[in-house]
Design a protein around this motif. Structure first.
Motif, mmCIF file in Angstrom:
data_model
loop_
_atom_site.group_PDB
_atom_site.id
_atom_site.type_symbol
_atom_site.label_atom_id
_atom_site.label_comp_id
_atom_site.label_asym_id
_atom_site.label_seq_id
_atom_site.Cartn_x
_atom_site.Cartn_y
_atom_site.Cartn_z
ATOM 1 N N ARG A 50 17.465 0.787 84.298
ATOM 2 C CA ARG A 50 18.242 1.933 84.764
ATOM 3 C C ARG A 50 18.105 3.093 83.774
ATOM 4 N NH1 ARG A 50 23.505 4.187 84.361
ATOM 5 N NH2 ARG A 50 24.072 5.233 86.308
ATOM 6 N N ILE A 51 17.742 4.286 84.295
ATOM 7 C CA ILE A 51 17.701 5.497 83.463
ATOM 8 C C ILE A 51 19.056 6.182 83.576
ATOM 9 C CG2 ILE A 51 16.598 7.730 83.094
ATOM 10 C CD1 ILE A 51 14.041 6.530 84.255
ATOM 11 N N LYS A 80 20.405 8.996 89.624
ATOM 12 C CA LYS A 80 19.184 8.666 90.341
ATOM 13 C C LYS A 80 19.282 7.409 91.199
ATOM 14 C CE LYS A 80 16.739 10.517 86.366
ATOM 15 N NZ LYS A 80 18.040 10.763 85.694
ATOM 16 N N ASP A 81 20.213 6.494 90.864
ATOM 17 C CA ASP A 81 20.121 5.187 91.508
ATOM 18 C C ASP A 81 21.442 4.494 91.833
ATOM 19 O OD1 ASP A 81 20.937 4.649 88.943
ATOM 20 O OD2 ASP A 81 19.296 3.271 88.466
ATOM 21 N N SER A 82 22.585 5.153 91.680
ATOM 22 C CA SER A 82 23.839 4.466 92.001
ATOM 23 C C SER A 82 23.923 4.114 93.486
ATOM 24 C CB SER A 82 25.045 5.329 91.602
ATOM 25 O OG SER A 82 25.084 6.532 92.349
ATOM 26 N N PHE A 83 23.188 4.853 94.339
ATOM 27 C CA PHE A 83 23.172 4.534 95.767
ATOM 28 C C PHE A 83 22.653 3.108 95.982
ATOM 29 C CE2 PHE A 83 18.775 5.565 95.074
ATOM 30 C CZ PHE A 83 18.089 4.778 95.978
ATOM 31 N N ALA A 96 10.402 -6.037 85.651
ATOM 32 C CA ALA A 96 11.551 -5.270 86.141
ATOM 33 C C ALA A 96 11.113 -4.198 87.136
ATOM 34 C CB ALA A 96 12.290 -4.639 84.968
ATOM 35 N N LEU A 97 12.089 -3.723 87.906
ATOM 36 C CA LEU A 97 11.919 -2.631 88.853
ATOM 37 C C LEU A 97 12.583 -1.385 88.289
ATOM 38 C CD1 LEU A 97 13.052 -4.555 92.079
ATOM 39 C CD2 LEU A 97 10.745 -4.473 91.088
ATOM 40 N N LEU A 98 12.046 -0.236 88.625
ATOM 41 C CA LEU A 98 12.611 1.025 88.160
ATOM 42 C C LEU A 98 12.707 1.986 89.336
ATOM 43 C CD1 LEU A 98 13.535 2.976 85.878
ATOM 44 C CD2 LEU A 98 11.109 3.526 85.528
ATOM 45 N N THR A 99 13.895 2.555 89.547
ATOM 46 C CA THR A 99 14.099 3.534 90.615
ATOM 47 C C THR A 99 13.968 4.936 90.033
ATOM 48 O OG1 THR A 99 15.616 2.019 91.728
ATOM 49 C CG2 THR A 99 15.667 4.320 92.423
ATOM 50 N N VAL A 100 13.036 5.722 90.590
ATOM 51 C CA VAL A 100 12.794 7.076 90.095
ATOM 52 C C VAL A 100 12.554 8.017 91.268
ATOM 53 C CG1 VAL A 100 11.820 6.325 87.873
ATOM 54 C CG2 VAL A 100 10.307 6.677 89.849
ATOM 55 N N HIS A 122 17.135 13.707 96.967
ATOM 56 C CA HIS A 122 17.409 14.266 95.646
ATOM 57 C C HIS A 122 17.071 15.755 95.656
ATOM 58 C CE1 HIS A 122 18.250 10.403 94.124
ATOM 59 N NE2 HIS A 122 17.045 10.037 93.727
ATOM 60 N N LYS A 123 17.988 16.564 95.139
ATOM 61 C CA LYS A 123 17.744 18.005 95.011
ATOM 62 C C LYS A 123 17.740 18.381 93.532
ATOM 63 C CE LYS A 123 19.935 19.119 99.447
ATOM 64 N NZ LYS A 123 21.004 19.889 100.125
ATOM 65 N N TYR A 124 16.800 19.238 93.186
ATOM 66 C CA TYR A 124 16.621 19.627 91.783
ATOM 67 C C TYR A 124 16.886 21.122 91.642
ATOM 68 C CZ TYR A 124 14.361 15.154 92.091
ATOM 69 O OH TYR A 124 14.119 13.829 92.349
ATOM 70 N N TRP A 125 17.646 21.469 90.594
ATOM 71 C CA TRP A 125 18.133 22.833 90.436
ATOM 72 C C TRP A 125 17.787 23.390 89.060
ATOM 73 C CZ3 TRP A 125 20.341 24.645 94.870
ATOM 74 C CH2 TRP A 125 20.794 23.697 95.791
ATOM 75 N N LEU A 126 17.477 24.670 89.053
ATOM 76 C CA LEU A 126 17.415 25.432 87.808
ATOM 77 C C LEU A 126 18.758 26.136 87.683
ATOM 78 C CD1 LEU A 126 15.232 25.954 85.634
ATOM 79 C CD2 LEU A 126 14.764 28.124 86.781
#
Length: 304
Positions: A196-197, A203-206, A239-243, A269-273
């Motif tokens: 988990r990152i 990123k991955d609580s869903f 291990a698995l990684l969700t990204v 996922h939405k990314y913002w500046l």
């Protein structure tokens, strides 16, 4: 005399000292010659100095006038800056610009940002801070001019532009037992451990919610705030990684990764500046964020 009159007289003095000629100064000032002559008389009274002295067919400056000329040049440059009339010149910008985001951005995007911006603004200095979610409430206080992170919607109270959007996927090492599959099963999500990152956006609580709804539990092998350590661990374990998908696609170019779809509906996922509104109209900030946005969008793998 009031301050406005004094400022007007100083501007007349600057033009007179530059032109060393009353009629030419009058033309530049869009005044009559007699009006400029009256103002020169006032200036002589103020400074107790003739300022301009006739020598044949022209005027020469007194020593006092020469000193005033040098002082006035700097004064009016500063006044222009205060009034906001000077155009922003990136070649002359020599301040530090602090950017905040994840270590993925620091490692894979920041070098391109610095290379590009420093070629256009060679005196610009750069600083980088890892983004923390509680910084959203602190952007008015902390020394961060620009940030990028993942959020469901644009945050209230801050200025923002959307960089892009995508969906989450699972990644494994290339020779993982699941490397021959395109979609992981729900059962396999529970059988294999997860990395988990924890840094940056959610990123991955869903995944925990969806698995719990199916009576499954996600087993976390390790939680780390850094993409770099997560991908190093990925290569050494099953291990698995969700990204986010764009990160998986970009890193497949340099790392031995296998990308697997998640077997149920996933969030977008939405990314913002982001930046504090106090920088909205700052020319240097506007110039910098436009370049940063362009580069970050070009690195973004958009799901259509």
């Amino acid at each position: 005399m009031n301050q406005k009159t004094n400022l007007n007289l100083l501007y007349t003095l600057e033009v007179l000292l530059a032109e060393k000629h009353v009629s030419r100064a009058a033309d530049r000032l869009n005044l009559t010659q007699s009006a400029v002559s009256r103002q020169l008389s006032q200036l002589r009274d103020i400074y107790h100095d003739p300022l301009l002295v006739r020598s044949g067919n022209h005027y020469v400056l007194t020593p006092r006038a020469e000193r005033l000329g040098a002082e006035l040049e700097g004064l009016f440059q500063n006044i222009t800056k205060v009034l906001g009339q000077a155009d922003f010149d990136p070649q002359l910008f020599d301040q530090t610009f602090t950017f905040s985001s994840s270590d993925y951005v620091a490692q894979y995007i920041l070098p391109e940002l610095v290379e590009h911006l420093s070629s256009l603004a060679p005196a610009m200095e750069f600083a980088y801070r890892l983004w923390e979610p509680d910084n959203l409430a602190k952007l008015s206080e902390i020394d961060v001019q620009l940030a990028s992170t993942m959020l469901p919607e644009a945050p209230l109270g801050l200025s923002s532009q959307q960089i892009g959007e995508d969906i989450p996927v699972i990644v494994t090492r290339k020779n993982h037992p699941l490397s021959g599959t395109k979609t992981i099963t729900e059962q396999e999500l529970g059988e294999y451990p997860h990395i988990r990152i924890s840094g940056g956006g959610d990123k991955d609580s869903f995944l925990d919610r969806e698995m719990k709804a199916r009576s499954l539990k996600r087993r976390i092998l390790v939680s780390t705030p850094f993409f770099s350590s997560a991908f190093a661990l990925l290569q050494q374990t099953d291990a698995l990684l969700t990204v986010p998908l764009h990160i998986a696609v970009n890193l497949k170019k340099t790392q031995r990764l296998h990308v697997i779809d998640i077997p149920f509906n996933v969030p977008t996922h939405k990314y913002w500046l982001l930046w504090h509104p106090k920088y909205d109209h700052e020319p240097a900030h506007r110039w910098t964020r436009d370049h940063v946005l362009s580069i970050m969008r070009s690195s973004m793998y958009s799901v259509r």
